[in-house]
Design an enzyme around this catalytic site. Structure first.
Site, mmCIF file in Angstrom:
data_model
loop_
_atom_site.group_PDB
_atom_site.id
_atom_site.type_symbol
_atom_site.label_atom_id
_atom_site.label_comp_id
_atom_site.label_asym_id
_atom_site.label_seq_id
_atom_site.Cartn_x
_atom_site.Cartn_y
_atom_site.Cartn_z
ATOM 1 N N PRO A 197 -48.034 75.585 3.197
ATOM 2 C CG PRO A 197 -50.230 75.040 3.781
ATOM 3 C CD PRO A 197 -49.384 75.462 2.618
ATOM 4 C CG ASP A 231 -48.615 71.790 0.427
ATOM 5 O OD1 ASP A 231 -49.400 72.340 1.212
ATOM 6 O OD2 ASP A 231 -48.412 72.204 -0.742
ATOM 7 C CG HIS A 232 -51.601 70.756 7.083
ATOM 8 N ND1 HIS A 232 -52.420 69.665 6.875
ATOM 9 C CD2 HIS A 232 -51.623 70.969 8.425
ATOM 10 C CE1 HIS A 232 -52.911 69.243 8.024
ATOM 11 N NE2 HIS A 232 -52.444 70.012 8.989
ATOM 12 N NE ARG A 233 -50.593 74.477 -0.716
ATOM 13 C CZ ARG A 233 -49.958 74.979 -1.781
ATOM 14 N NH1 ARG A 233 -50.449 76.051 -2.385
ATOM 15 N NH2 ARG A 233 -48.851 74.420 -2.230
ATOM 16 C CB VAL A 284 -50.267 65.836 3.036
ATOM 17 C CG1 VAL A 284 -49.970 64.666 3.966
ATOM 18 C CG2 VAL A 284 -49.818 65.519 1.621
#
Length: 458
Positions: free
Chosen positions: A252, A428-430, A432
């Site tokens: 994401p 990467d929003h998983r 960060v």
């Protein structure tokens, strides 16, 4: 075909430097292949005479498949005396095998996978399962019907010839080892002055017109419904396409932007160019952007991470392998500077210069593109202000650097003309979150706004 990368399954043969009948020596480069990561030259591991090239230029070959047969002095007598069903020799005999795999001692048992493939494909006599046994060098085995020799030319040259309607078989090569160059094709496509008047003007034929042979006629002469150019997606381009799709739809993405006054950074670039410690090195704004990002990563080490899908874990890396996205004729490659966080500014400048030069020359080894942790893409060189970069697979962040130019800017309470650029950080929003990503981007921007105190240290 050896595996010249990390787990690659195939490679495309770009150029053959030898032909049947040529004498080769141990270590001599016989061909150049393109993998999903880079172009690599393959050396031959023994002395002998080239008997057969198993695949033409432009062919994609699976790793482990034979690409060349070479008769060696030690194996030739064995082939001449070998009966139909040879018994086990009393002493091991060194015999040629695949390029990059060395030599084997005596008769070898082929792996089941290759045997099954050979049986299923109903091979010709020249590629029976015993192709690598001593009897492979017997004249009755190694003399299949061979098609006329294909003119030597690289894939881009072949496409040019196709577009211009030039028959490569009629072109006189001037390149090394008889290779046809682009200039040779252009020369063959341009008729002599005295011939031009005799060329009739094309007239449309009545009724339906069959589609012309794409090899024999230039692209400009095809019918209106077929005026397209098809580019085979192979090697680096295919790997890039797959990686970008996998990255875009598995991680994401979040992208944040910041516009920063880099006037002091640009002044520092000019000062460093005159610094004796930087003599002979290429000093650019990208060098200071790289140093600023490395300092920001040191302050926020969680950004230097990857996502372990199998174990559902965040893996924080203690080494920073800084990738630099580079556009090459073969497509986008991302070589990286190993342990970039340990480099002094002169060392970082030297490594960055070597990395860019190798990428532009198409000589980046696969090892240089493996194991990256964070990437920089410099879209400013194309005059672009900013963008939303896609993550390099396996990494948590990528920084895009926009064009640097003069803009009106409030400086010390007054509107002045300042050097300004825009930075874009995708992550990467998983692993960060917005806070971590924002800190890294703000730190990088702050260091570029006030660079002298931090970026020249170490």
């Amino acid at each position: 075909m050896p595996d010249v990368g990390e787990g690659l399954t195939e490679a495309e043969i770009l150029t053959w430097y030898v032909k049947p009948g040529d004498t080769v020596t141990d270590g001599q480069v016989v061909c150049e292949v393109e993998t999903a990561k880079a172009a690599v030259e393959l050396p031959i591991p023994y002395d002998g005479v080239v008997h057969e090239l198993h695949h033409p230029e432009g062919a994609s070959v699976d790793v482990g498949r034979p690409i060349i047969s070479v008769a060696t002095a030690a194996a030739a007598p064995v082939a001449a005396e070998a009966p139909e069903a040879p018994s086990a020799p009393s002493a091991p005999v060194r015999e040629p095998v695949l390029v990059g795999y060395g030599v084997s001692e005596g008769p070898t048992r082929r792996r089941p996978r290759r045997q099954e493939a050979a049986v299923t494909a109903a091979p010709e006599p020249a590629v029976e399962p015993t192709v690598l046994e001593p009897a492979v060098l017997e004249p009755t085995v190694l003399e299949p019907a061979v098609a006329p020799a294909r003119p030597l030319a690289k894939p881009p040259v072949r496409k040019l010839a196709k577009d211009l309607g030039v028959d490569l078989a009629a072109v006189v090569p001037t390149g090394p080892a008889g290779i046809i160059s682009r200039e040779d094709v252009h020369r063959a496509a341009a008729p002599a002055p005295e011939e031009r008047p005799t060329v009739p003007e094309p007239t449309p034929a009545p009724g339906p017109v069959a589609a012309p042979d794409p090899v024999a006629a230039p692209a400009a002469q095809v019918s209106a419904g077929a005026r397209v150019t098809r580019i085979p997606v192979k090697g680096v381009r295919r790997a890039t396409a797959r990686a970008m799709v996998a990255s875009a739809f598995s991680a994401p993405h979040v992208t944040e932007f910041v516009t920063v006054d880099v006037t002091r950074t640009m002044k520092l670039v000019e000062e460093l160019k005159a610094d004796p410690d930087m003599a002979g090195l290429r000093v650019t704004p990208l060098l200071l952007v790289a140093k600023a990002l490395l300092v920001a990563i040191k302050r926020n080490p969680e950004i230097n991470a990857s996502w372990d899908e199998v174990n559902q874990e965040i893996v924080i890396r203690h080494d920073v392998n800084l990738g630099i996205a580079a556009a090459t004729p073969r497509g986008l490659v991302v070589p990286n500077i190993k342990d970039a966080h340990t480099k002094t500014l002169p060392r970082l400048a030297g490594d960055l210069g070597e990395l860019v030069a190798a990428a532009k020359a198409g000589r980046t080894p696969p090892s240089a593109m493996a194991d990256g942790t964070v990437t920089i893409t410099n879209i400013g060189v194309f005059g672009i202000d900013t963008g939303t970069p896609i993550l390099n697979p396996g990494e948590a962040a990528i920084l895009a650097v926009g064009a640097i130019g003069l803009r009106p800017w409030v400086h010390k309470g007054k509107v002045r003309s300042r050097q300004v650029t825009t930075l874009a950080l995708s992550f990467d929003h998983r692993l960060v979150d917005g806070e971590l990503g924002s800190r890294v981007l703000a730190d990088t921007a702050g260091l570029l706004e006030q660079p002298k105190r931090f970026l020249t240290r170490g």
